[in-house]
Design an enzyme around this catalytic site. Structure first.
Site, PDB file in Angstrom:
ATOM      1  N   TYR A 140      24.843  31.566  61.442  1.00 32.50           N
ATOM      2  CA  TYR A 140      24.197  30.317  61.085  1.00 32.50           C
ATOM      3  C   TYR A 140      24.886  29.168  61.164  1.00 32.50           C
ATOM      4  O   TYR A 140      24.268  27.996  61.629  1.00 32.50           O
ATOM      5  CB  TYR A 140      23.501  30.277  59.636  1.00 32.50           C
ATOM      6  N   LYS A 190      27.326  45.559  59.409  1.00 32.63           N
ATOM      7  CA  LYS A 190      27.095  46.277  60.676  1.00 32.63           C
ATOM      8  C   LYS A 190      28.145  46.444  61.606  1.00 32.63           C
ATOM      9  O   LYS A 190      28.383  46.192  62.444  1.00 32.63           O
ATOM     10  CB  LYS A 190      26.035  45.450  61.560  1.00 32.63           C
ATOM     11  N   ASP A 222      20.737  48.192  58.272  1.00 30.59           N
ATOM     12  CA  ASP A 222      19.686  48.766  58.501  1.00 30.59           C
ATOM     13  C   ASP A 222      19.410  49.760  57.351  1.00 30.59           C
ATOM     14  O   ASP A 222      18.290  49.863  56.842  1.00 30.59           O
ATOM     15  CB  ASP A 222      19.566  49.480  59.888  1.00 30.59           C
ATOM     16  N   ASP A 246      20.380  36.635  54.056  1.00 24.63           N
ATOM     17  CA  ASP A 246      19.161  35.827  53.930  1.00 24.63           C
ATOM     18  C   ASP A 246      18.039  36.774  54.026  1.00 24.63           C
ATOM     19  O   ASP A 246      16.855  36.836  53.237  1.00 24.63           O
ATOM     20  CB  ASP A 246      19.131  35.029  55.157  1.00 24.63           C
ATOM     21  N   ASP A 250      15.156  38.125  50.262  1.00 26.93           N
ATOM     22  CA  ASP A 250      13.810  37.897  50.577  1.00 26.93           C
ATOM     23  C   ASP A 250      13.311  39.195  50.247  1.00 26.93           C
ATOM     24  O   ASP A 250      12.175  39.480  49.702  1.00 26.93           O
ATOM     25  CB  ASP A 250      13.281  37.402  51.764  1.00 26.93           C
TER      26      ASP A 250
END
Ligand code: NAD
Length: 354
Positions: A140, A190, A222, A246, A250
């Site tokens: 980001y 990852k 994942d 992020d 959620d």
């Protein structure tokens, strides 16, 4: 005295922060912490008064405080303003100005609300996890290109960059937090594909050596996304980078079944900021029906993490749990058979339960 800056913000932010301050006054009376409050504006409310969503003066006041309690910002009225004047800019200004490098989001499934969870009761019963998300680094904030042409084809790119100190800082926080909980950290990356994730995993393993009493495991993102809905009970503290955090936070927030109940903490180098995860809910603002529990539980996190007042924090959490167990519900979590109450009434009940 411990100074708390209260930033109600916009919409229901005004109502829910007022409730949280009343609750803080009650625990202060009981635990003799010595809290004092100072109010500042942010978001649309600040724009109306000062022509900017966050003044330098408000940011300076936050830097000098022991903790910041934040409501929410935003509303249709300000949606057409240029980006730098929009209410949400206040959040980025505070994140940057206070060096808020970690976001802590607990997800707890309250037995009384278990039927509100979209997942099967037996899967979520007893879930109590905390996501520690790195907040100021990674893709980001890395170099990016909005558009370039290569071999006649338009492309765009972003960059995931993490340094060893950045990973060390967030990892230490996750391990220290796990020590206050059930002593387990799951690091999510990852590393099978990304170089930045391989460094992440190496640094997490190095930091773990200083915390022999905390259990550590690693999951690929994942798999973590699947495990959160297959078996959320396996998690205590999850630590992860900005983008994975992020998305996963959620995903985790819906496990509990009510957005109005979810608190969060953003831990800073100077001061930390505490806020509910929901927005300013303009559709119900001013109606006296907003659920203040997410903000009240955020105030409990402020007591725990910024003021090291764990007993006072626990007193608030227990009072909220008792209020739910006694059948009191604001409109957002009301179902037949329970007792419907507004913001002020539920606040009074929580205070009585402290
Ligand atoms: P929202 O979270 O404000 O509302 C979503 C839905 O949940 C609405 O129906 C609302 O009534 C309900 N809701 C939210 N909190 C509630 C509570 N405490 N009690 C009862 N019901 C509650 O999200 P949105 O509608 O997408 O956004 C509204 C505004 O808030 C926008 O301007 C958005 O940019 C802003 N926003 C701000 C923050 C923040 O300040 N941190 C976060 C998210 C959204």
């Amino acid at each position: 005295m411990k100074k708390i800056i209260v930033i109600p913000g916009d919409g229901i932010g005004q109502e829910i922060t007022a409730s949280a301050v009343e609750v803080l006054r009650k625990v202060d009376e009981k635990f003799k912490i010595g809290l004092e409050y100072d109010y500042r504006d942010a978001g649309g409310t600040s724009y109306e008064k000062f022509g900017t969503p966050l003044t330098d003066e408000a940011l300076d006041a936050c830097k000098k405080a022991d903790g910041v309690l934040f409501g929410a910002v935003g509303g249709k009225k300000w949606d057409s303003l240029p980006v730098h004047l929009r209410p949400e800019k206040a959040i980025f200004g505070l994140r940057k100005g206070l060096g808020l490098f970690a976001n802590l989001r607990p997800t707890k499934v309250y037995p009384e609300l278990i039927n509100s969870s979209p997942l099967k009761k037996e899967l979520v019963d007893g879930s109590d996890l905390l996501i520690v998300r790195e907040l100021v680094g990674g893709i980001y904030f890395g170099p990016r290109c909005e558009s370039e042409t290569k071999d006649g084809v338009e492309q765009a790119w972003d960059t995931e960059i993490y340094s060893v100190p950045e990973i060390e800082r967030i990892t230490k926080l996750a391990f220290e937090t796990a020590k206050l909980r059930r002593g387990k950290v799951t690091s999510v990356d990852k590393a099978n594909v990304l170089a930045a994730s391989r460094l992440w995993r190496k640094v997490v393993n190095d930091v773990a050596k200083d915390f022999p009493d905390v259990e550590l495991n690693h999951l690929y993102v994942d798999n973590a996304a699947m495990q959160l809905v297959l078996n959320p009970k396996q998690f205590d503290v999850i630590v992860t980078n900005n983008i994975f955090g992020d998305i996963l936070s959620d995903e985790a927030s819906v496990i509990g079944g009510s957005i109005g109940l979810m608190p969060s903490a953003s831990i800073g180098e100077l001061t930390s900021l505490y806020e509910p995860i929901h927005g300013s809910a303009p559709d119900i603002a001013g109606k006296g029906i907003a659920n203040p529990m997410g903000t009240i539980l955020s105030a409990a996190m402020l007591l725990r993490y910024s003021l090291k007042q764990d007993d006072a924090a626990r007193a608030i959490e227990t009072a909220v749990e008792k209020t739910l167990a006694d059948g009191w519900r604001t409109a957002d979590i009301f179902t037949d058979g329970f007792k419907k109450v507004g913001t002020d009434e539920v606040t009074e009940i929580i205070i009585k339960n402290i």
